[in-house]
Design an enzyme around this catalytic site. Structure first.
Site, PDB file in Angstrom:
ATOM      1  N   GLU A  74      10.586   1.009  10.031  1.00  0.00           N
ATOM      2  CA  GLU A  74      11.561   2.082   9.852  1.00  0.00           C
ATOM      3  C   GLU A  74      10.797   3.359  10.139  1.00  0.00           C
ATOM      4  OE1 GLU A  74      13.213   5.054   8.813  1.00  0.00           O
ATOM      5  OE2 GLU A  74      13.181   4.464   6.699  1.00  0.00           O
ATOM      6  N   GLY A  79       7.029   4.861   8.464  1.00  0.00           N
ATOM      7  CA  GLY A  79       6.135   5.978   8.749  1.00  0.00           C
ATOM      8  C   GLY A  79       6.303   6.430  10.188  1.00  0.00           C
ATOM      9  N   GLU A 137       9.686  15.369  16.067  1.00  0.00           N
ATOM     10  CA  GLU A 137      10.027  15.304  14.642  1.00  0.00           C
ATOM     11  C   GLU A 137       9.159  16.313  13.891  1.00  0.00           C
ATOM     12  OE1 GLU A 137       8.924  11.739  12.268  1.00  0.00           O
ATOM     13  OE2 GLU A 137      11.002  11.800  11.614  1.00  0.00           O
ATOM     14  N   GLU A 153       3.698   6.300  15.953  1.00  0.00           N
ATOM     15  CA  GLU A 153       2.356   6.043  16.508  1.00  0.00           C
ATOM     16  C   GLU A 153       1.568   5.095  15.607  1.00  0.00           C
ATOM     17  OE1 GLU A 153       0.817   9.980  17.026  1.00  0.00           O
ATOM     18  OE2 GLU A 153       1.793  10.233  18.979  1.00  0.00           O
ATOM     19  N   LYS A 185       0.853  -1.192   0.000  1.00  0.00           N
ATOM     20  CA  LYS A 185       0.000   0.000   0.000  1.00  0.00           C
ATOM     21  C   LYS A 185       0.888   1.242   0.000  1.00  0.00           C
ATOM     22  CE  LYS A 185      -1.925   2.580   3.030  1.00  0.00           C
ATOM     23  NZ  LYS A 185      -1.817   3.889   2.342  1.00  0.00           N
ATOM     24  N   CYS A 213      13.334  10.931   7.332  1.00  0.00           N
ATOM     25  CA  CYS A 213      13.338  10.324   8.663  1.00  0.00           C
ATOM     26  C   CYS A 213      14.671  10.561   9.350  1.00  0.00           C
ATOM     27  CB  CYS A 213      13.041   8.840   8.543  1.00  0.00           C
ATOM     28  SG  CYS A 213      14.043   8.041   7.293  1.00  0.00           S
TER      29      CYS A 213
HETATM   30  P1  NAI Z   1       1.725   7.605   8.777  1.00  0.00           P
HETATM   31  O1  NAI Z   1       2.603   6.738   9.598  1.00  0.00           O
HETATM   32  O2  NAI Z   1       0.321   7.805   9.262  1.00  0.00           O
HETATM   33  O3  NAI Z   1       1.597   7.030   7.272  1.00  0.00           O
HETATM   34  C1  NAI Z   1       2.528   6.173   6.657  1.00  0.00           C
HETATM   35  C2  NAI Z   1       1.786   5.065   5.915  1.00  0.00           C
HETATM   36  O4  NAI Z   1       1.035   4.292   6.847  1.00  0.00           O
HETATM   37  C3  NAI Z   1       0.765   5.557   4.896  1.00  0.00           C
HETATM   38  O5  NAI Z   1       0.769   4.679   3.786  1.00  0.00           O
HETATM   39  C4  NAI Z   1      -0.541   5.459   5.649  1.00  0.00           C
HETATM   40  O6  NAI Z   1      -1.674   5.334   4.826  1.00  0.00           O
HETATM   41  C5  NAI Z   1      -0.330   4.195   6.439  1.00  0.00           C
HETATM   42  N1  NAI Z   1      -1.158   4.056   7.647  1.00  0.00           N
HETATM   43  C6  NAI Z   1      -1.698   5.055   8.408  1.00  0.00           C
HETATM   44  N2  NAI Z   1      -2.368   4.525   9.452  1.00  0.00           N
HETATM   45  C7  NAI Z   1      -2.266   3.173   9.350  1.00  0.00           C
HETATM   46  C8  NAI Z   1      -2.733   2.075  10.144  1.00  0.00           C
HETATM   47  N3  NAI Z   1      -3.455   2.268  11.260  1.00  0.00           N
HETATM   48  N4  NAI Z   1      -2.423   0.822   9.757  1.00  0.00           N
HETATM   49  C9  NAI Z   1      -1.682   0.612   8.655  1.00  0.00           C
HETATM   50  N5  NAI Z   1      -1.219   1.598   7.867  1.00  0.00           N
HETATM   51  C10 NAI Z   1      -1.493   2.873   8.211  1.00  0.00           C
HETATM   52  O7  NAI Z   1       2.442   8.990   8.573  1.00  0.00           O
HETATM   53  P2  NAI Z   1       1.795  10.366   8.041  1.00  0.00           P
HETATM   54  O8  NAI Z   1       0.475  10.583   8.688  1.00  0.00           O
HETATM   55  O9  NAI Z   1       1.872  10.382   6.570  1.00  0.00           O
HETATM   56  O10 NAI Z   1       2.845  11.420   8.594  1.00  0.00           O
HETATM   57  C11 NAI Z   1       2.834  11.790   9.968  1.00  0.00           C
HETATM   58  C12 NAI Z   1       4.234  11.998  10.463  1.00  0.00           C
HETATM   59  O11 NAI Z   1       4.943  10.767  10.410  1.00  0.00           O
HETATM   60  C13 NAI Z   1       5.082  12.950   9.648  1.00  0.00           C
HETATM   61  O12 NAI Z   1       4.846  14.281   9.982  1.00  0.00           O
HETATM   62  C14 NAI Z   1       6.465  12.502  10.021  1.00  0.00           C
HETATM   63  O13 NAI Z   1       6.821  13.065  11.259  1.00  0.00           O
HETATM   64  C15 NAI Z   1       6.324  10.997  10.173  1.00  0.00           C
HETATM   65  N6  NAI Z   1       6.728  10.259   8.961  1.00  0.00           N
HETATM   66  C16 NAI Z   1       7.914   9.557   8.976  1.00  0.00           C
HETATM   67  C17 NAI Z   1       8.361   8.917   7.835  1.00  0.00           C
HETATM   68  C18 NAI Z   1       9.638   8.164   7.799  1.00  0.00           C
HETATM   69  O14 NAI Z   1      10.271   8.089   6.757  1.00  0.00           O
HETATM   70  N7  NAI Z   1      10.052   7.532   8.867  1.00  0.00           N
HETATM   71  C19 NAI Z   1       7.617   8.994   6.588  1.00  0.00           C
HETATM   72  C20 NAI Z   1       6.359   9.692   6.686  1.00  0.00           C
HETATM   73  C21 NAI Z   1       5.961  10.295   7.838  1.00  0.00           C
END
Ligand code: NAI
Ligand code: MG
Length: 487
Positions: free
Chosen positions: A259, A237, A390, A240, A185, A293
């Site tokens: 990661e 991602g 972050e 949380e 996804k 990240c």
């Molecule tokens: P997120 O962790 O919510 O989203 C990342 C992925 O997880 C997306 O594909 C999303 O649709 C999916 N997702 C969301 N909730 C889920 C669930 N309950 N079960 C399974 N999949 C789920 O991150 P978001 O909302 O895009 O960004 C929020 C913050 O996260 C950013 O401001 C940043 O601080 C951090 N982040 C860190 C990243 C990294 O590379 N480590 C990448 C993106 C965001």
């Protein structure tokens, strides 16, 4: 004369791929992908429902159990992966432009960094496909004992929007090499390049059902995590989200690797090559609009060079070229979406109200799209929100430090532990820092150096397990011990 803009690409695929067929959602629902430059709709893609996820998992299971993927000659698996890499290279400009359109990143970054790194990653793991060997083990008694490395099965892979193509390659590479099948996804903000990559995978001859892509929001991801037909979850991602995934995955005891984010210390000692450190500090924070990240988001500068360093780094931040990401000269595009834009502006306000010194930037750029001025805060203290959380945006926080004695404790005083960097000409100081800092990656006199062969991942809240390198293959393999009587 102004340089010519690169033309935006034609969008070829806006359906999702399940079992080799391009489909609508079974719910009939679609959602919009927004252009972060002008807030207009780029495309609408299916919002994957639980029934779509179920169909994708069944297709992946079938391709795993009876399909020709892990049972095919491993050399052929590697050959097909190389073919995909070749097709990505042949379509590099189109893929890069699609990435720029969907994500907003500068075209020169998409072409010069994301695509070459992704192609390299697929080739690196293609080379591993026929090299997954076990051991022969001398055990007590008259037995022949050996281990086999077998694919873990169906891998659910959930990725973010900051490096959509690269994150897909990091996840597909080791999974495909190991013989796993995939339900991926992509992030809701940036689904388009993953769909195009899946088209190229089909064209390369990777069999139906081996790579399935279901587009959608977090709920779609959660349906993959809960599905009993999925053996393993790999996620990148927010921590949380990872916590929710851990809870959801517990019921079916899935293997998980994460990661996650970071608040990485970038430490500049007084004896460093100052100009190199300034350039590294700028790149390490502002690259990809700060949406990394591993961003060096706590910039510790030794007190004796603080004023000089700050002057240089602020001057450098001011040279960043904001504008249309399709202009090859642009070095900073918009943030990915309105949520990220508002989150970052919120942290800029907090920085100001908590008493940090705003040295440049500090507001949005222009009045359309999600652009934010390169922002530098000086005299930041460890307790301020901008030093703890972050931000994931173009906001640099500079924290003065006294000497080597205090820096390790301060660098480690975060719940994150993804990356760290140190700038010094003293090798002893560098090695001591590298040994004591709690982070999965340490850069010495450099920043953001990535290679498919070098493991990457986090301590503490920054993750679990490692991606890239040989070690990532263990995320997608089970070890089987076979013992045979010789009497
Ligand atoms: P997120 O962790 O919510 O989203 C990342 C992925 O997880 C997306 O594909 C999303 O649709 C999916 N997702 C969301 N909730 C889920 C669930 N309950 N079960 C399974 N999949 C789920 O991150 P978001 O909302 O895009 O960004 C929020 C913050 O996260 C950013 O401001 C940043 O601080 C951090 N982040 C860190 C990243 C990294 O590379 N480590 C990448 C993106 C965001
Ligand atoms: Mg989220």
């Amino acid at each position: 004369m102004a340089a010519a803009l690169i033309a935006p690409p034609k969008i070829r695929q806006t359906n999702m791929l399940i079992g080799g067929k391009w489909q609508e959602s079974r719910s009939g629902k679609r959602f919009k992908s927004i252009n972060p430059v002008n807030e207009q709709v780029i495309a609408e893609v299916p919002e994957g429902s639980e029934a779509d996820v179920d169909a994708a998992v069944k297709a992946a299971r079938k391709a795993f159990e009876s399909g020709p993927w892990h049972t095919m000659d491993a050399r052929d698996r590697g050959r097909l992966m190389n073919k995909l890499a070749d097709l990505m290279e042949a379509n590099l400009n189109e893929l890069a432009a699609l990435e720029t359109l969907d994500n907003g990143k500068p075209i020169s970054d998409a072409r010069g960094a994301d695509l070459p790194l992704a192609i390299d990653c697929l080739r690196y793991y293609a080379g591993w496909a026929d090299k997954l060997t076990g051991d022969t083990i001398p055990i007590r008694g008259n037995y022949f004992c050996y281990t086999r490395r077998e694919p873990v099965g169906v891998a659910g892979q959930i990725i973010p929007w900051n490096f959509p193509i690269l994150m897909a390659a990091w996840k597909w590479g080791p999974a495909l090499a190991a013989g796993c099948t995939i339900v991926m996804k992509p992030a809701e903000q940036t689904p388009l390049t993953c769909l195009r990559m899946a088209e190229l995978a089909q064209e390369a001859g990777i069999p139906d059902g081996v790579i399935n892509v279901v587009t959608g929001y977090g709920d779609t991801g959660a349906a993959i995590v809960r599905h009993p037909g999925v053996d393993k979850i790999a996620f990148t991602g927010h921590y949380e989200t990872a916590q929710k995934i851990m809870v959801d995955a517990a019921r079916t005891l899935k293997r998980i690797t994460f990661e996650l984010g970071g608040k990485s210390p970038n430490v500049v000692f007084a004896d460093a090559d100052l100009d190199a450190a300034v350039a590294g500090a700028e790149f390490g924070l502002f690259f990809n609009q700060g949406q990394c990240c591993c961003a060096g988001s706590r910039l510790f500068v030794e007190q004796s060079i603080y004023d000089q360093f700050v002057e240089k780094v602020v001057a450098r931040a001011k040279t960043r070229q904001l504008g249309d990401p399709f202009d090859p000269k642009t070095t900073q595009g918009p943030q990915v979406d309105s949520d990220q834009f508002n989150k970052i502006l919120g942290y800029i306000d907090k920085g100001k109200s908590e008493g940090a010194e705003c040295l440049t930037g500090g507001a949005r750029f222009g009045d359309k799209g999600y652009f934010i001025q390169p922002t530098v805060f000086g005299n930041v203290t460890d307790e301020m929100s901008i030093a703890k959380d972050e931000i994931f945006g173009p906001v640099m926080s500079i924290l003065p430090f006294k000497n080597a004695d205090e820096i390790i404790e301060r660098a480690n005083s975060t719940y994150y532990g993804l990356a760290a960097a140190v700038w010094t000409r003293d090798v002893v100081k560098a090695h001591q820092f590298a040994a004591k800092v709690r982070a999965g990656t340490v850069w010495v006199n450099c920043y953001d150096v990535f290679d498919a062969a070098a493991p990457f991942g986090g301590f503490k809240f920054s993750g679990m397990g490692r991606e890239l390198g040989e070690i990532a293959l263990s995320n997608y393999t089970e070890s089987k011990t076979v013992t045979m009587s010789l009497s």
